[in-house]
Structure formats: structure tokens, C-alpha cells
Scaffold this active site. Structure first.
Site, PDB file in Angstrom:
ATOM      1  N   HIS A 416       0.784  -1.295  -0.014  1.00 51.46           N
ATOM      2  CA  HIS A 416      -0.051  -0.147   0.042  1.00 51.46           C
ATOM      3  C   HIS A 416       0.843   1.358  -0.118  1.00 51.46           C
ATOM      4  O   HIS A 416       0.254   2.447  -0.115  1.00 51.46           O
ATOM      5  CB  HIS A 416      -0.944   0.118   1.249  1.00 51.46           C
ATOM      6  CG  HIS A 416      -2.353   0.549   0.905  1.00 51.46           C
ATOM      7  ND1 HIS A 416      -2.504   1.305  -0.187  1.00 51.46           N
ATOM      8  CD2 HIS A 416      -3.505   1.025   1.718  1.00 51.46           C
ATOM      9  CE1 HIS A 416      -3.803   1.685  -0.241  1.00 51.46           C
ATOM     10  NE2 HIS A 416      -4.204   1.512   0.937  1.00 51.46           N
ATOM     11  N   ARG A 417       2.106   1.059   0.103  1.00 52.79           N
ATOM     12  CA  ARG A 417       3.011   2.275   0.037  1.00 52.79           C
ATOM     13  C   ARG A 417       3.098   2.774  -1.380  1.00 52.79           C
ATOM     14  O   ARG A 417       3.169   4.040  -1.574  1.00 52.79           O
ATOM     15  CB  ARG A 417       4.289   2.096   0.394  1.00 52.79           C
ATOM     16  CG  ARG A 417       4.583   1.700   1.868  1.00 52.79           C
ATOM     17  CD  ARG A 417       6.003   1.201   2.414  1.00 52.79           C
ATOM     18  NE  ARG A 417       6.471  -0.215   1.624  1.00 52.79           N
ATOM     19  CZ  ARG A 417       7.517  -0.656   1.970  1.00 52.79           C
ATOM     20  NH1 ARG A 417       8.431  -0.147   2.737  1.00 52.79           N
ATOM     21  NH2 ARG A 417       7.832  -2.003   1.237  1.00 52.79           N
TER      22      ARG A 417
END
Length: 445
Positions: A416-417
Site C-alpha cells: 500500500h506504500r
């Protein structure tokens, strides 16, 4: 006398276990001849010798775990046997019996490393300390050096424990982490000499108190050990998000049967995994931002303009993830051939370390075990992993009517980064769309 050291047969590996010797002392070997098979944390690898000669000594027996940089075999070249053997004896004996450090470097200079990235830096430093004392006290000092692997030595250093004062609990005399911790625990006891505090030091007995009839303890090493470490690192480094979609793959299953009968696909591995792999490659082509990696050191997102497609494979040595290099550039027949070769090599236990490096995205097929789906953990350095669930006949609304259809559930985990919810959803939706109507493989490719 020439010495062959354990090379780094993978990316940054520190040790390998000798599985089998193919030569014995007295055998003649040639440059490039395989002399042994070793198992690293990633795969089983055959090691070729880089020079000609006669085997004089095997430094370690089968089943021994050897640090990268340690001498594993000594070779006498023709005509040099009588001249060099006496000079090497003082080094050979300690290296075999008690010293886990590399023996003195051969007169010809640094030995060539055929695979991997060379001898580990730590090995070079240990050899320098060994060669420094030129007087007669060097050999006894080396012989008395306690046996312990590098991580255990670091632990002892951090805890302020003198390894020479630690009594190893294992029969092979190698000091373990538990031995170091046990040495720390009873430290206050000597201050209370009158109190029989020495008796409780029998803590090492505790691990052996399990019921050997009802329990079996299996050492964690090799591929399984590396997989555990990688999964822990990934799970607690990359913030995982997993999304799911249930798909009608009836048309895809029909296409699989048609391709099996296609003359251009004869002799190739044709199955649902092939078309799902192609569908994922199409989705990545439409959304290239998902094919990336997070560079923590430089705080950058590294966009990959190629796809090395990883395929999770269960083997007797544990789960490995070899990848198909430049899968994005392969046609369907080429991809089928690559998948067939990858699976066959993995089942034989012959997957090379190079085949498991550089992956960008991965597919894991948990459906072959009858599982509906899962929440897969990313391979370190990758941005996404797609899990395929079991394909089952289920009631499904098709063209306004409930009909039996072939259905599966896909799960996409992503970092999700660098992959937000919108991007992850688009990729998963595209994979599903291709599998529902596989003709899109032609229009979207």
C-alpha cells in the site's frame, strides 16, 4: 595445493549445507567438473571445480553447514602434489576439525568464484585475523576458537558473553543461541556462592524434556528457514492490502480445452494457470504503475519496465518462487513453454538461485489444494501477488438465468506504500474481465 572455497551461490547468502560429495580423495578432477551438491537457503545447487588436479582432502562431511568463504576441498595439481601438500598441512587440520573460519589463501592468489557474487566480506576479515600472527602461537589459538555461526557470535558480542566460556549443548560442539542466552541467565548466580544457584543452571535440559514419542522436532534450515525469514520481513515491513473478486471463468476453461487441441500448442503445458498468468500480464500492461518496488534507503518508488513473473511452487524442500524472466514479452506458446520448464525444474529440486532473483510480481495457485482463496504475503521487493482459488461448478446468474458455471475467487495483495486502493482495484478488475471474456487477451494485449 589449490583450495576451493564455498562460494556465495545466491544473493547475499552466508552459508550452505553440503548434501552430497561426487568425488573422494584420490579422484582426478577437471576444470568445470561438478564435485558436490549443496543446499542454500534458496535451492539445491551443484558446484563445479574451477581447476584440474587430484582431490587431496574433503574438508567437511555430507550434512555439514559451511559458511561462505570456507575451504571445502583441497586439490593438488599434477607435479605439485609432493611440493605443496606439506606446506598446507598446518592449515588443513584445524580447518577440518575445529576452526569454522577459512583456511589460508592459496599461493595462486584469490580463488575464482564461479557462481554468485563472490566470497562474503566477513569471511575475508576473519582470514586476515588468522594470517596476521606469524609466530608459532597462531595454530593453538585457532584450534581453541569456539565453534559458533556468525549470528550467534554477534548475539554473544551484543550480550557481552565470552564464547570461550560457553559450554555448547549440542553434540557437535557448536554453540547455539540458546547456549548464549543460558550463559547470560545464570550470570548473577556466582555472586551468591553459598546458595546452590549452580544447580538451576541445568536449564539446557528443558528443551530435551519433550515427549520424543509424541513429538518430533525438525530443525529449520535451508529453503524453509529462508522463507520464514523473508515472510516475517515482508509482513512487518510492507503494509499489505488484499482485495478479492469472484469470477465466472467458464469461457476461460473452454478456451483451455480448445488450446489443448491446437496444433501450435502441442507438447506445451496448457492449463488455467497459463491464461491467468497472461491475464495478469495484460492487466500490468494496462496499469504499469503496479509493477514497481519500494526503495526504503533512497525513499523512491522504482518503476519496472519489465515483468519477471514469479510462480510459487511447493517442493520437498519447501515453498520456492522462481520467476519467468521478461514474461511480458512472451507469446502464449512461449509463456506455456516457460511455465512447463519452471514447474519441472522446481519438482526436480534443480531450480537455480538466479531463477529466484529479480521477481517483480507473483502468482500463487492455492486452488490446487481445494482452497477457495487466501491472503498471500508479498515476496520481499515485489509490489503485488495474486492468489488463485479453486475453480468449482457453482450456481451463477448468467444472461438473466441461474446456471451452473465454473467460478473462482481471486485475491490480490499489494504494497500500500506504492499501490493505492484505486490502482489495486483496477488491476484485479482487469484480470477478472479477461478471464470472464478471454477474447480480451487479443484486443488488450
Amino acid at each position: 595445493m589449490r583450495e576451493f572455497k564455498m562460494p556465495d551461490v545466491g544473493e547475499g547468502l552466508t552459508e550452505a549445507e553440503i548434501l552430497k560429495w561426487y568425488v573422494q580423495p584420490g579422484d582426478t578432477v577437471e576444470d568445470g567438473q561438478v564435485v558436490c551438491e549443496v543446499e542454500t537457503a534458496k535451492a539445491a545447487v551443484e558446484l563445479p571445480i574451477p581447476f584440474d588436479g587430484v582431490v587431496k582432502e574433503l574438508r567437511f562431511p555430507e550434512g555439514t553447514t559451511v559458511d561462505v568463504g570456507q575451504v571445502i576441498i583441497a586439490i593438488a595439481a599434477a607435479g605439485e602434489e609432493s611440493a605443496e601438500t606439506p606446506a598446507q598441512e598446518p592449515v588443513a587440520e584445524p580447518a577440518e576439525q575445529s576452526d569454522p573460519q577459512p583456511a589460508q589463501e592459496a599461493p595462486g592468489g584469490r580463488q575464482p568464484v564461479l557462481v554468485g557474487y563472490g566470497v562474503a566480506e566477513s569471511s575475508t576479515k576473519r582470514r586476515a585475523r588468522k594470517e596476521a600472527p606469524a609466530n608459532g602461537t597462531a595454530a593453538p589459538a585457532v584450534e581453541q576458537r569456539p565453534l559458533a555461526k556468525p549470528p550467534v557470535r554477534k548475539l554473544a558480542k551484543d550480550l557481552g558473553v565470552d564464547l570461550s566460556a560457553v559450554v555448547p549443548s549440542s553434540p557437535d560442539g557448536i554453540i547455539s543461541r540458546e547456549d548464549v542466552h543460558a550463559a547470560v541467565a545464570p550470570a548473577p548466580a556466582p555472586q551468591e556462592t553459598p546458595v546452590p544457584a549452580a544447580a538451576p543452571v541445568a536449564v539446557p535440559v528443558a528443551p530435551a524434556s519433550y515427549d520424543s514419542v509424541r513429538e518430533t522436532r525438525i530443525p529449520v534450515k535451508g529453503v524453509r528457514k529462508a522463507t520464514a525469514a523473508a515472510m516475517i520481513g515482508s509482513a512487518f515491513t510492507a503494509p499489505h492490502v488484499t482485495e478479492f473478486v469472484t469470477v465466472d471463468v467458464t469461457r476461460t476453461m473452454k478456451l483451455v480445452e480448445e488450446l489443448k487441441a491446437d496444433k501450435d500448442m502441442q507438447g506445451l503445458r496448457v492449463n488455467p494457470l497459463l491464461l491467468i498468468s497472461k491475464a495478469l500480464l495484460v492487466a500490468i500492461k494496462r496499469h504499469p504503475e503496479v509493477n514497481a518496488a519500494w526503495d526504503e534507503a533512497n525513499q523512491e518508488i522504482v518503476q519496472k519496465h519489465y515483468v519477471n513473473l514469479g510462480i510459487a511452487a511447493a517442493t520437498p524442500r519447501g515453498l520456492i518462487v522462481p520467476n519467468i524472466k521478461d514474461a511480458h514479452a512472451q507469446t502464449l506458446p512461449e509463456l506455456a513453454a516457460s511455465l512447463g520448464e519452471l514447474v519441472a525444474t522446481a519438482r526436480e529440486g534443480k531450480t537455480s538461485p538466479a531463477a529466484m532473483q529479480g521477481g517483480t510480481v507473483t502468482i500463487t495457485n492455492v486452488g490446487v489444494f481445494g482452497v477457495d482463496t487466501g491472503t498471500p504475503i508479498l515476496n520481499p521487493g515485489e509490489s503485488a501477488i495474486l492468489a488463485i482459488g479453486a475453480i468449482k461448478l457453482q450456481p451463477w446468474v448468467h444472461k438473466g438465468k441461474v446456471k451452473p458455471r465454473q467460478v473462482t475467487t481471486l485475491a490480490l495483495s499489494f504494497d500500500h506504500r506504492l499501490v493505492d486502493g484505486e490502482l489495486g482495484s483496477k488491476v484485479l478488475a482487469d484480470v477478472a474481465a479477461v478471464l470472464e471474456r478471454p477474447k480480451r487477451l487479443i484486443t488488450w494485449s
